[in-house]
Write a protein that holds these residues in place. Sequence first.
Motif, PDB file in Angstrom:
ATOM      1  N   ALA A  88       0.840  -1.199   0.000  1.00 23.07           N
ATOM      2  CA  ALA A  88       0.000   0.000   0.000  1.00 23.07           C
ATOM      3  C   ALA A  88       0.876   1.250   0.000  1.00 23.07           C
ATOM      4  N   TYR A  89       1.899   1.244   0.821  1.00 21.61           N
ATOM      5  CA  TYR A  89       2.787   2.396   0.890  1.00 21.61           C
ATOM      6  C   TYR A  89       3.507   2.602  -0.443  1.00 21.61           C
ATOM      7  N   LEU A  90       4.006   1.515  -1.025  1.00 21.80           N
ATOM      8  CA  LEU A  90       4.715   1.604  -2.293  1.00 21.80           C
ATOM      9  C   LEU A  90       3.805   2.111  -3.409  1.00 21.80           C
ATOM     10  N   SER A  91       2.576   1.640  -3.442  1.00 16.91           N
ATOM     11  CA  SER A  91       1.670   2.056  -4.525  1.00 16.91           C
ATOM     12  C   SER A  91       1.173   3.491  -4.350  1.00 16.91           C
ATOM     13  N   ASN A  92       1.131   3.981  -3.123  1.00 20.89           N
ATOM     14  CA  ASN A  92       0.534   5.295  -2.867  1.00 20.89           C
ATOM     15  C   ASN A  92       1.517   6.442  -2.685  1.00 20.89           C
ATOM     16  N   ASN A  93       2.784   6.158  -2.411  1.00 17.56           N
ATOM     17  CA  ASN A  93       3.691   7.228  -1.978  1.00 17.56           C
ATOM     18  C   ASN A  93       4.934   7.449  -2.832  1.00 17.56           C
ATOM     19  N   TYR A  94       5.032   6.811  -3.962  1.00 12.46           N
ATOM     20  CA  TYR A  94       6.254   6.929  -4.756  1.00 12.46           C
ATOM     21  C   TYR A  94       6.004   7.401  -6.188  1.00 12.46           C
ATOM     22  N   ALA A  95       4.833   7.924  -6.463  1.00 11.74           N
ATOM     23  CA  ALA A  95       4.497   8.446  -7.805  1.00 11.74           C
ATOM     24  C   ALA A  95       4.784   7.416  -8.893  1.00 11.74           C
ATOM     25  N   LEU A  96       4.348   6.186  -8.655  1.00 12.21           N
ATOM     26  CA  LEU A  96       4.607   5.102  -9.600  1.00 12.21           C
ATOM     27  C   LEU A  96       3.412   4.777 -10.484  1.00 12.21           C
ATOM     28  N   GLY A  97       2.227   5.183 -10.079  1.00 16.83           N
ATOM     29  CA  GLY A  97       1.035   4.891 -10.862  1.00 16.83           C
ATOM     30  C   GLY A  97       0.725   3.408 -10.954  1.00 16.83           C
ATOM     31  N   ILE A  98       0.952   2.690  -9.846  1.00 18.05           N
ATOM     32  CA  ILE A  98       0.682   1.251  -9.827  1.00 18.05           C
ATOM     33  C   ILE A  98      -0.329   0.926  -8.732  1.00 18.05           C
ATOM     34  N   SER A  99      -0.981  -0.198  -8.889  1.00 16.49           N
ATOM     35  CA  SER A  99      -1.953  -0.646  -7.892  1.00 16.49           C
ATOM     36  C   SER A  99      -1.227  -1.351  -6.748  1.00 16.49           C
ATOM     37  N   GLN A 100      -1.964  -1.593  -5.678  1.00 18.01           N
ATOM     38  CA  GLN A 100      -1.396  -2.342  -4.558  1.00 18.01           C
ATOM     39  C   GLN A 100      -1.036  -3.762  -4.982  1.00 18.01           C
ATOM     40  N   ASP A 101      -1.845  -4.355  -5.850  1.00 23.17           N
ATOM     41  CA  ASP A 101      -1.532  -5.699  -6.337  1.00 23.17           C
ATOM     42  C   ASP A 101      -0.225  -5.708  -7.118  1.00 23.17           C
ATOM     43  N   GLN A 102      -0.011  -4.697  -7.955  1.00 22.37           N
ATOM     44  CA  GLN A 102       1.228  -4.601  -8.707  1.00 22.37           C
ATOM     45  C   GLN A 102       2.421  -4.357  -7.772  1.00 22.37           C
ATOM     46  N   ALA A 103       2.218  -3.538  -6.759  1.00 21.54           N
ATOM     47  CA  ALA A 103       3.281  -3.268  -5.782  1.00 21.54           C
ATOM     48  C   ALA A 103       3.618  -4.546  -5.016  1.00 21.54           C
ATOM     49  N   ARG A 104       2.600  -5.268  -4.596  1.00 20.10           N
ATOM     50  CA  ARG A 104       2.827  -6.531  -3.881  1.00 20.10           C
ATOM     51  C   ARG A 104       3.614  -7.506  -4.744  1.00 20.10           C
ATOM     52  N   ALA A 105       3.225  -7.628  -6.009  1.00 21.47           N
ATOM     53  CA  ALA A 105       3.918  -8.524  -6.925  1.00 21.47           C
ATOM     54  C   ALA A 105       5.379  -8.096  -7.119  1.00 21.47           C
ATOM     55  N   ALA A 106       5.627  -6.793  -7.180  1.00 20.99           N
ATOM     56  CA  ALA A 106       6.993  -6.300  -7.341  1.00 20.99           C
ATOM     57  C   ALA A 106       7.850  -6.648  -6.121  1.00 20.99           C
ATOM     58  N   ILE A 107       7.287  -6.475  -4.932  1.00 21.30           N
ATOM     59  CA  ILE A 107       8.019  -6.816  -3.708  1.00 21.30           C
ATOM     60  C   ILE A 107       8.275  -8.323  -3.649  1.00 21.30           C
ATOM     61  N   GLU A 108       7.235  -9.098  -3.947  1.00 25.00           N
ATOM     62  CA  GLU A 108       7.393 -10.563  -3.902  1.00 25.00           C
ATOM     63  C   GLU A 108       8.405 -11.058  -4.930  1.00 25.00           C
ATOM     64  N   SER A 109       8.535 -10.375  -6.046  1.00 24.96           N
ATOM     65  CA  SER A 109       9.484 -10.809  -7.075  1.00 24.96           C
ATOM     66  C   SER A 109      10.917 -10.624  -6.638  1.00 24.96           C
ATOM     67  N   LYS A 110      11.150  -9.808  -5.618  1.00 30.11           N
ATOM     68  CA  LYS A 110      12.503  -9.530  -5.134  1.00 30.11           C
ATOM     69  C   LYS A 110      12.892 -10.416  -3.962  1.00 30.11           C
ATOM     70  N   THR A 111      11.962 -11.210  -3.470  1.00 23.87           N
ATOM     71  CA  THR A 111      12.281 -12.056  -2.298  1.00 23.87           C
ATOM     72  C   THR A 111      12.941 -13.344  -2.701  1.00 23.87           C
TER      73      THR A 111
END
Length: 111
Positions: A88-111
């Motif tokens: 939620a923080y990544l999708s809302n606070n970094y001017a990325l224009g992505i959804s929370q689902d997209q942000a979650r997927a991006a974080i999970e892809s780095k684990t």
Amino acid sequence: MRVWYTRLLFWADGFTLCQGLILLHPRARNDAALLEHEKAHVAQMRRDGTLRFWWRYLTSAQARLDYEAQAYSVQLRYAPGSLQTFAAYLSNNYALGISQDQARAAIESKT
């Protein structure tokens, strides 16, 4: 690497200025997970160079997403169960224009 605690950091709880300096708001003094997030940015700066890191971070939404997703994945190791909050923080606070689902997927892809 030095960690300075300052109330002047009003827009965030943590900020990595350069490889040698992490700024944290005093309210985050005991937040080990946040400190690990900021240390991930230090490692990124060491890998890419500080000036290149900041150039890419400020001029490329994709680079900013990659840097932050990787740092949040590190932070998640120290704060299990926080994936939804970080997404939620990544999708809302970094001017990325992505959804929370997209942000979650991006974080999970780095684990």
